[in-house]
Design an enzyme around this catalytic site. Structure first.
Site, PDB file in Angstrom:
ATOM      1  CG  LEU B 163     119.993  38.291  36.458  1.00  0.00           C
ATOM      2  CD1 LEU B 163     119.882  39.798  36.266  1.00  0.00           C
ATOM      3  CD2 LEU B 163     120.770  37.684  35.296  1.00  0.00           C
ATOM      4  CD  GLU B 401     126.788  30.707  35.711  1.00  0.00           C
ATOM      5  OE1 GLU B 401     127.333  31.316  34.783  1.00  0.00           O
ATOM      6  OE2 GLU B 401     127.288  30.593  36.844  1.00  0.00           O
TER       7      GLU B 401
END
Lengths: 254, 419
Positions: B163, B401
């Site tokens: 990502l 995260e």
């Protein structure tokens, strides 16, 4: 032959726990202490499951004698591959006094009831280190015994057992039905897998009391006192070999 | 489970266990069953206790003895992870019909917490792998699930989650990697940064831009290693997490079949965020494991180390410090487990709760491990002692995260947008 193997599993204080003696010296602290399956019993279960995987036997039945919590130990055996469990409930004072003689009477009764081809036990439990239950069970059943097994192979209606003895390794061939006790090097127990743990939930565990098997668990022994091992004493340094010999003679060692 | 190493000790038991513990502080950290107020098995079902036991055994026997070596030599322990996958740890919350274990988020948290006591870095990678497997399982169609999930669950193949980019970290929705459709392929151009496992893993779950700006223009593609146009940057040198390689993942006119798209075009960002909710619980769980191990190490050290004529455990400041560490650990654990339950039940508070759990647990556990290091004095700074590795390994949990700052954004948004 029934193809059924009875495996005895004992719930003991976990090997990694630091043992503490109760303040009244009546025993060891067990409340709130982590317990798990006796390591030698794990090896016994593993051997039985291996025999089943090789299709040499048909069913593995895990047995444990003890209080309600012994069911956890049976569940671990089921998660390793045992097919069903038998919990012989013994609690309270009876459980505190439970020893090899009573357990072997229970196992002998179950072995007859289940028509077991083999009874596989750990060689000893790590809490009492008795190393008696296997031998007593065999004697009560009048079955041959292969103790301290480091290798087991089924050959028809006989079992070849390689035993670890003081002098080395002894190989014997005994008739079945027989009692075997597992030693350290017999195998390396498997980890239970997550799917097997879940499957174990559905396996049957039957509950019974010693009286149901006609066994009297009254003890013939009385524990007088439990103490910690003596503190390690400081050593003494000596300068010469003569001094060393002198000291050894002094303390009556030689 | 490797009774051999344990029984060899018991069988050969002559000298006191104490000196053995002192000599091998690294390995002895897996003492179980002591200090019952922080025992992580409290409140669990019998079945969960079984899962936890397997994970603890695996961590103690297969991971803990190698934790330092994997860190120092930067080894990606493929064989050990495959052993773990054999037990069902490769796709813990993936559905059983494609090889997963079908367990709950809470079961997963318990498992990762236990595994982490053996090696945080390896467990954290396994949690990322699990997250990717779940994303394919949940948002993939049947062909994709059957093609990718079984291998992932067995860890025959490893996965990475892509990502972050050099220009978009916290501002993830502004990512630039483009995916232009040409016939039945997407042509990818761009690069991803800080990808865990990058270069060594086989499947890349990539969030890329198929549409316009913002989150609605992002889609999720599965890119297989070996696809022409897929290359990797140099292996990053990190402070911790050294048992997993971290590299940039570079796409240069990389053609990916449209059939590798998970879900619909424009659904990618949502898929990514849903993956991260679980990922955050997993990372927080890894922090819990490290903190638990560190508290035990600190406790053992206090009972052994003597200064001023008595063991450190008689020093009230240290007693109080240890009490605070234990309290923070249990509080963190409760929040993480509650968040796991909320996510499993798809409760309305699940997303902010996962963010709270990640924020709180990673921060508190870092403080705990850091304090544990301090309690070891000079020894805590030596690589011979495990506590420094726990500190280094979980430091990054406060960053990835979703940084703990982004966690605060999510929580405050949840508070301030409510009617």
């Amino acid at each position: 032959m029934s193809g059924r193997v009875l495996v005895g599993v004992k719930r003991v204080i976990d090997y990694a726990v630091k043992i503490r003696v109760k303040p009244d010296n009546s025993g060891v602290v067990t409340d709130g202490v982590k317990h798990s399956m006796n390591p030698f019993c794990e090896i016994a279960v593993e051997e039985a499951v291996k025999l089943k995987e090789k299709k040499l036997i048909k069913e593995v039945v895990a047995v444990s004698c003890g209080p309600q919590q012994s069911q956890e130990t049976i569940r671990t055996a089921l998660a390793m591959g045992a097919d069903r469990g038998i919990h012989v409930e013994v609690s309270g004072k009876d459980y505190e006094a439970l020893g090899p003689l009573q357990v072997s009477k229970i196992l002998a009764a179950l072995a007859k009831k289940e028509e077991a081809q083999l009874v596989i036990l750990g060689k000893q439990a790590i809490d009492d280190d008795c190393n008696q239950t296997g031998q007593m069970t065999a004697a009560l059943l009048d079955w041959p015994q292969g103790t301290f097994a480091s290798e087991v192979s089924l050959e028809g209606d006989k079992v070849k057992v390689v035993r670890e003895i003081d002098g080395g390794l002894e190989t014997i061939k005994i008739n079945t039905p027989a009692v075997l006790t597992a030693d350290l090097r017999l195998n390396t127990p498997r980890y239970a897998t997550l799917p097997n743990i879940m499957k174990a939930k559905k396996k049957k565990v039957v509950n019974m009391k010693p009286a149901d098997l006609g066994v009297d668990v009254a003890t013939r022994l009385e524990v007088l006192r439990v103490d910690e091992p003596p503190q390690r004493q400081a050593g003494v340094k000596v300068e010469t070999v003569e001094d060393l010999v002198g000291k050894l003679k002094e303390t009556g060692r030689i | 489970m490797a009774a051999i190493c344990r029984l060899a000790r018991i069988n050969g038991l002559a000298s006191s266990i104490c000196s053995w513990h002192r000599l091998t502080l690294n390995k002895s950290s897996q003492s179980r069953g002591i200090a019952s107020c922080i025992d992580p098995s409290h409140g669990l079902t019998d079945e969960q206790k079984e899962f936890q036991k397997v994970a603890f055994d695996f961590a103690a026997n297969e991971m803990s003895p190698h934790m330092a070596e994997w860190d120092q030599k930067e080894i990606f322990p493929v064989e050990t992870m495959r052993k773990a996958a054999q037990l069902g740890f490769g796709g813990i919350y993936v559905q059983p019909d494609v090889g997963g274990s079908g367990l709950s988020r809470l079961d997963t948290s318990i498992i990762f917490e236990a595994l982490s006591t053996g090696c945080v870095s390896t467990t954290a990678y396994m949690s990322i792998h699990n997250m990717c497997a779940w994303m394919i399982d949940t948002f993939g169609n049947n062909e994709q699930r059957e093609k990718f999930c079984p291998d992932l669950c067995l860890m025959e193949k490893f996965a990475s989650y892509c990502l972050t980019e050099p220009g978009s970290g916290s501002d993830a929705a502004s990512l630039l990697t483009s995916a232009q459709q040409k016939g039945d392929h997407y042509i990818l151009n761009g690069s991803k940064a800080f990808i865990s496992g990058g270069g060594d893993t086989d499947l890349y779950v990539v969030m890329c831009r198929t549409g316009g700006k913002g989150p609605k223009g992002i889609s999720c593609l599965v890119v297989e290693k070996g696809t022409p146009g897929l290359t990797f940057g140099k292996k990053e040198k990190k402070v911790g997490w050294n048992s997993q390689p971290t590299r940039a993942v570079i796409f240069e006119d990389c053609a990916v079949p449209v059939t590798n798209r998970l879900g619909e075009e424009g659904q990618g960002f949502s898929i990514a965020m849903k993956g991260l909710n679980g990922g955050r619980i997993n990372i927080a769980s890894c922090s819990l494991g490290a903190a638990h191990a560190s508290v035990q190490l600190a406790r053992d050290h206090l009972l052994v180390r003597k200064q001023f004529g008595e063991t450190l455990s008689n020093n009230q400041f240290l007693q109080f410090k240890l009490a605070e560490m234990a309290t923070k650990l249990v509080a963190s654990r409760l929040l993480v487990r509650e968040a796991a339950t909320a996510l499993q039940e798809d409760r309305s508070d699940a997303v902010p709760l996962c963010s709270m759990a990640k924020l709180f647990a990673t921060d508190q556990c870092f403080h705990i491990c850091n304090q544990a290091l301090q309690m070891h004095g000079g020894y805590g700074y030596l690589k011979d002692y495990a506590v420094q590795q726990f500190v280094r390994d979980i430091r990054v949990h406060q960053i990835l995260e979703g940084t703990n700052e982004v966690m605060r954004m999510i929580i405050s948004r949840s508070l301030l947008t409510e009617a």
